[in-house]
Design a protein around this motif. Structure first.
Motif, PDB file in Angstrom:
ATOM      1  N   ASN A 234      -7.442   8.723   0.740  1.00  0.00           N
ATOM      2  CA  ASN A 234      -7.709   7.837   1.877  1.00  0.00           C
ATOM      3  C   ASN A 234      -8.972   8.255   2.636  1.00  0.00           C
ATOM      4  O   ASN A 234      -9.734   7.409   3.101  1.00  0.00           O
TER       5      ASN A 234
ATOM      6  N   ASP B 241       0.839  -1.192   0.000  1.00  0.00           N
ATOM      7  CA  ASP B 241       0.000   0.000   0.000  1.00  0.00           C
ATOM      8  C   ASP B 241       0.886   1.258   0.000  1.00  0.00           C
ATOM      9  O   ASP B 241       1.633   1.498   0.950  1.00  0.00           O
ATOM     10  N   GLU B 242       0.769   2.025  -1.074  1.00  0.00           N
ATOM     11  CA  GLU B 242       1.632   3.192  -1.241  1.00  0.00           C
ATOM     12  C   GLU B 242       1.493   4.181  -0.087  1.00  0.00           C
ATOM     13  O   GLU B 242       2.478   4.738   0.408  1.00  0.00           O
ATOM     14  N   SER B 243       0.250   4.391   0.357  1.00  0.00           N
ATOM     15  CA  SER B 243       0.020   5.361   1.436  1.00  0.00           C
ATOM     16  C   SER B 243       0.817   4.997   2.681  1.00  0.00           C
ATOM     17  O   SER B 243       1.459   5.840   3.307  1.00  0.00           O
ATOM     18  N   HIS B 244       0.752   3.719   3.047  1.00  0.00           N
ATOM     19  CA  HIS B 244       1.429   3.308   4.276  1.00  0.00           C
ATOM     20  C   HIS B 244       2.953   3.274   4.113  1.00  0.00           C
ATOM     21  O   HIS B 244       3.688   3.528   5.065  1.00  0.00           O
TER      22      HIS B 244
ATOM     23  N   ALA C 115      -3.565   5.772   7.514  1.00  0.00           N
ATOM     24  CA  ALA C 115      -2.923   6.577   6.479  1.00  0.00           C
ATOM     25  C   ALA C 115      -3.224   8.066   6.683  1.00  0.00           C
ATOM     26  O   ALA C 115      -2.345   8.915   6.540  1.00  0.00           O
TER      27      ALA C 115
ATOM     28  N   LYS D 236      -6.413 -11.895   3.917  1.00  0.00           N
ATOM     29  CA  LYS D 236      -4.994 -11.608   4.096  1.00  0.00           C
ATOM     30  C   LYS D 236      -4.232 -11.514   2.784  1.00  0.00           C
ATOM     31  O   LYS D 236      -3.220 -10.848   2.700  1.00  0.00           O
ATOM     32  N   THR D 237      -4.690 -12.276   1.783  1.00  0.00           N
ATOM     33  CA  THR D 237      -3.897 -12.329   0.564  1.00  0.00           C
ATOM     34  C   THR D 237      -4.654 -11.804  -0.649  1.00  0.00           C
ATOM     35  O   THR D 237      -4.212 -11.940  -1.768  1.00  0.00           O
TER      36      THR D 237
ATOM     37  N   MET E 107      -1.158  -8.770   2.323  1.00  0.00           N
ATOM     38  CA  MET E 107      -0.587  -8.497   1.002  1.00  0.00           C
ATOM     39  C   MET E 107      -1.011  -9.599   0.042  1.00  0.00           C
ATOM     40  O   MET E 107      -1.268 -10.728   0.475  1.00  0.00           O
TER      41      MET E 107
ATOM     42  N   PHE F  80      -0.364  10.855   7.139  1.00  0.00           N
ATOM     43  CA  PHE F  80      -0.157  12.014   6.263  1.00  0.00           C
ATOM     44  C   PHE F  80      -0.338  13.331   7.016  1.00  0.00           C
ATOM     45  O   PHE F  80       0.358  14.310   6.748  1.00  0.00           O
TER      46      PHE F  80
ATOM     47  N   LEU G 258      -2.877  11.998  -1.442  1.00  0.00           N
ATOM     48  CA  LEU G 258      -3.100  10.683  -0.829  1.00  0.00           C
ATOM     49  C   LEU G 258      -3.956  10.799   0.436  1.00  0.00           C
ATOM     50  O   LEU G 258      -4.758   9.923   0.733  1.00  0.00           O
TER      51      LEU G 258
END
Lengths: 124, 396
Positions: B212, A13-16, B182, B343-344, A58, B186, B208
């Motif tokens: 979010n 996740d880019e934000s995190h 997030a 999770k995946t 992920m 930020f 961003l």
């Protein structure tokens, strides 16, 4: 002159990735980002980080399982690895033990992020 | 345990709990505090003048309060406002098997709910725990191998439902926390940049931060919508509107959602002069949910959003996306159940979209169906009741 210590963050996740990077860099450490669970062993061995943060949710390979895979690498047995996730704290605590992480950091808890990084790496 | 003489099935009278009941005027805040303080307390029957009136269950009351930020809204209201006012009620002489069959036929959200027992005068006697009934029936059925299998199947079914609910909680927790984390991150970074004067990253952080926040709003709206529908508080507002304008509006939103993906999005609209009399907002939400799913699950190809008016309004969304495996089609409309493991999974989202869509369609008296080939694409068809108003031609 001391060498700048490095934190490697693995998160899709880019934000995190960006928030953790900004905050850790603010403490004076170097940050390397890796945005998928794949080719991580390679990146870890190349980067030689002093600390590793791994996201849990992920695609394809959950970060907690990735953590125990990395732990099996002989060179990484003593690397501080933390699960870095938005999951429930109770679940994270259990996963950290089960998958041999050194601990966990809840995303959004900036003071915990700073504290854990400074606990592992000291003050830059 | 006593048994019916003829069928030898256990009777429920031995399994009744005679614990306390509460009045419908009990305040939500008082009851929720008791649920917090008494972890073993699963439910309390609501009784008025000796007659059963409703049921306050721990999980539902606490979930309601949690997901609707409800203490402020409901804390000072009487429990009757949010409790289940149509609990299952059985007569004290009914057989265990009969009661369990009825209990298990309930909606799966209600299967664990306790059952109220009344006497010949319909007065409240006590309550039954479904879990205890299942255990008792299992003990009884164990004598017959064939019936024992039935008991095992039932126990497994309950385990499965439990697992769906547990995975929902983990899932929704993550989906809510991720954008919040997030946003906090930020905000902190922007504060840091404000202090040190390094402005380079500021536009990226702001953009961003905003996306979010919008993502969080969408998730919260989904949860609120679903609880509103489930609480029976969603109302229908019929108004006159242009079908083609509605389709165009959905098309624009989808184009924004598609971003850089090589996707062709088309609308197929009937006579542009057609005016519909229906609930515009909900029709739009239904179409937008289906169309935005099509965009989300398609990397390339064509998405066609079409509408046709006969005696009903027919909407269809066809895509060339990832498609759905045959064995997963059934689960498609189950709340909180994205087909991939949380999770995946590759796709963000609460897994509430199609559930809300179907509930809205049911609320409007319509129907939805889906055809899909895994790896090829999907087609969702919706029919909704409506009345049309063809534009009157003005004589020149």
């Amino acid at each position: 002159m001391t060498v700048q210590k490095t934190v490697l963050i693995i998160d899709d996740d880019e934000s995190h990735l960006l928030t953790a990077k900004g905050i850790i860099e603010g403490l004076g450490f170097r940050v390397v980002m890796h945005n998928s669970p794949f080719r991580t062993t390679e990146t870890v061995l190349k980067t030689k980080p002093d600390m590793l943060l791994i996201d849990v949710n992920m695609p394809a390979l959950p970060g907690d399982q990735l953590c125990s895979l990395l732990r099996d690498e002989p060179e990484l047995t003593s690397l501080p690895i933390y699960l870095y996730s938005s999951n429930d704290e109770d679940i994270l605590r259990e996963s950290a033990v089960k998958y041999q992480a050194d601990g966990y950091i809840c995303k959004g808890s900036i003071s915990a992020l700073r504290a854990k990084v400074q606990f592992e790496l000291g003050f830059s | 345990m006593t048994y019916d003489s003829e069928q030898m099935t256990p009777k429920i009278s031995d399994l009744i709990s005679y614990g306390e009941a509460i009045s419908p005027d009990t305040l939500v805040s008082v009851l929720s505090e008791r649920f917090y303080n008494e972890p073993e307390l699963d439910a309390l029957p609501i009784v008025k003048d000796g007659y059963p009136y409703g049921l306050a269950t721990r999980s539902k009351i606490l979930t309601t309060l949690a997901i609707r930020f409800g203490f402020a809204l409901y804390g000072k209201k009487p429990i009757s406002v949010i409790a289940d006012m149509t609990p299952m009620i059985v007569h004290i002489d009914e057989s265990l098997n009969g009661v369990l069959d009825k209990a298990m036929a309930r909606d799966f959200n209600d299967i664990y709910d306790e059952i109220l027992v009344v006497d010949d005068e319909d007065k409240y006697v006590g309550r039954l725990s479904v879990k205890r009934l299942v255990v008792e029936q299992g003990n009884y059925l164990a004598s017959s191998i064939a019936q024992r299998e039935l008991a095992i199947a039932r126990a497994k079914e309950m385990e499965k439902l439990d697992a769906v609910k547990t995975s929902f909680m983990a899932h929704i927790t993550h989906e809510l926390r991720s954008p919040i984390g997030a946003i906090i991150g930020f905000s902190e970074l922007l504060q840091m940049r404000h202090n040190d004067g390094k402005r380079d990253d500021v536009p990226k952080y702001l953009s961003l931060l905003s996306s979010n926040a919008q993502n969080l709003r969408a998730i919260v709206n989904n949860i609120l919508d679903l609880s509103k529908i489930e609480a029976g508080r969603m109302e229908i507002h019929s108004e006159e509107f242009s079908l083609c304008e509605l389709l165009a509006e959905v098309l624009e939103t989808c184009k924004v959602l598609a971003g850089d993906k090589p996707l062709q999005i088309e609308i197929d609209c009937p006579d542009p002069s057609i005016k519909l009399q229906a609930d515009r907002i909900k029709t739009r939400q239904i179409l937008l949910n289906l169309a935005s799913n099509a965009v989300k699950y398609s990397d390339r190809g064509i998405i066609v959003i079409s509408a046709e008016v006969t005696d009903q309004l027919h909407l269809a969304v066809k895509d060339t996306g990832i498609g759905i495996k045959k064995e997963n089609l059934e689960r498609l409309f189950t709340a909180f159940d994205q087909l991939e493991d949380a999770k995946t999974r590759r796709f963000e989202g609460t897994g509430l979209g199609l559930t809300i869509t179907r509930q809205l369609i049911q609320l409007l008296g319509g129907a939805i169906s889906v055809e899909s080939t895994y790896g090829v694409g999907s087609r969702f068809d919706v029919s909704l009741p409506c009345t049309t108003k063809p534009k009157l031609k003005v004589a020149s």
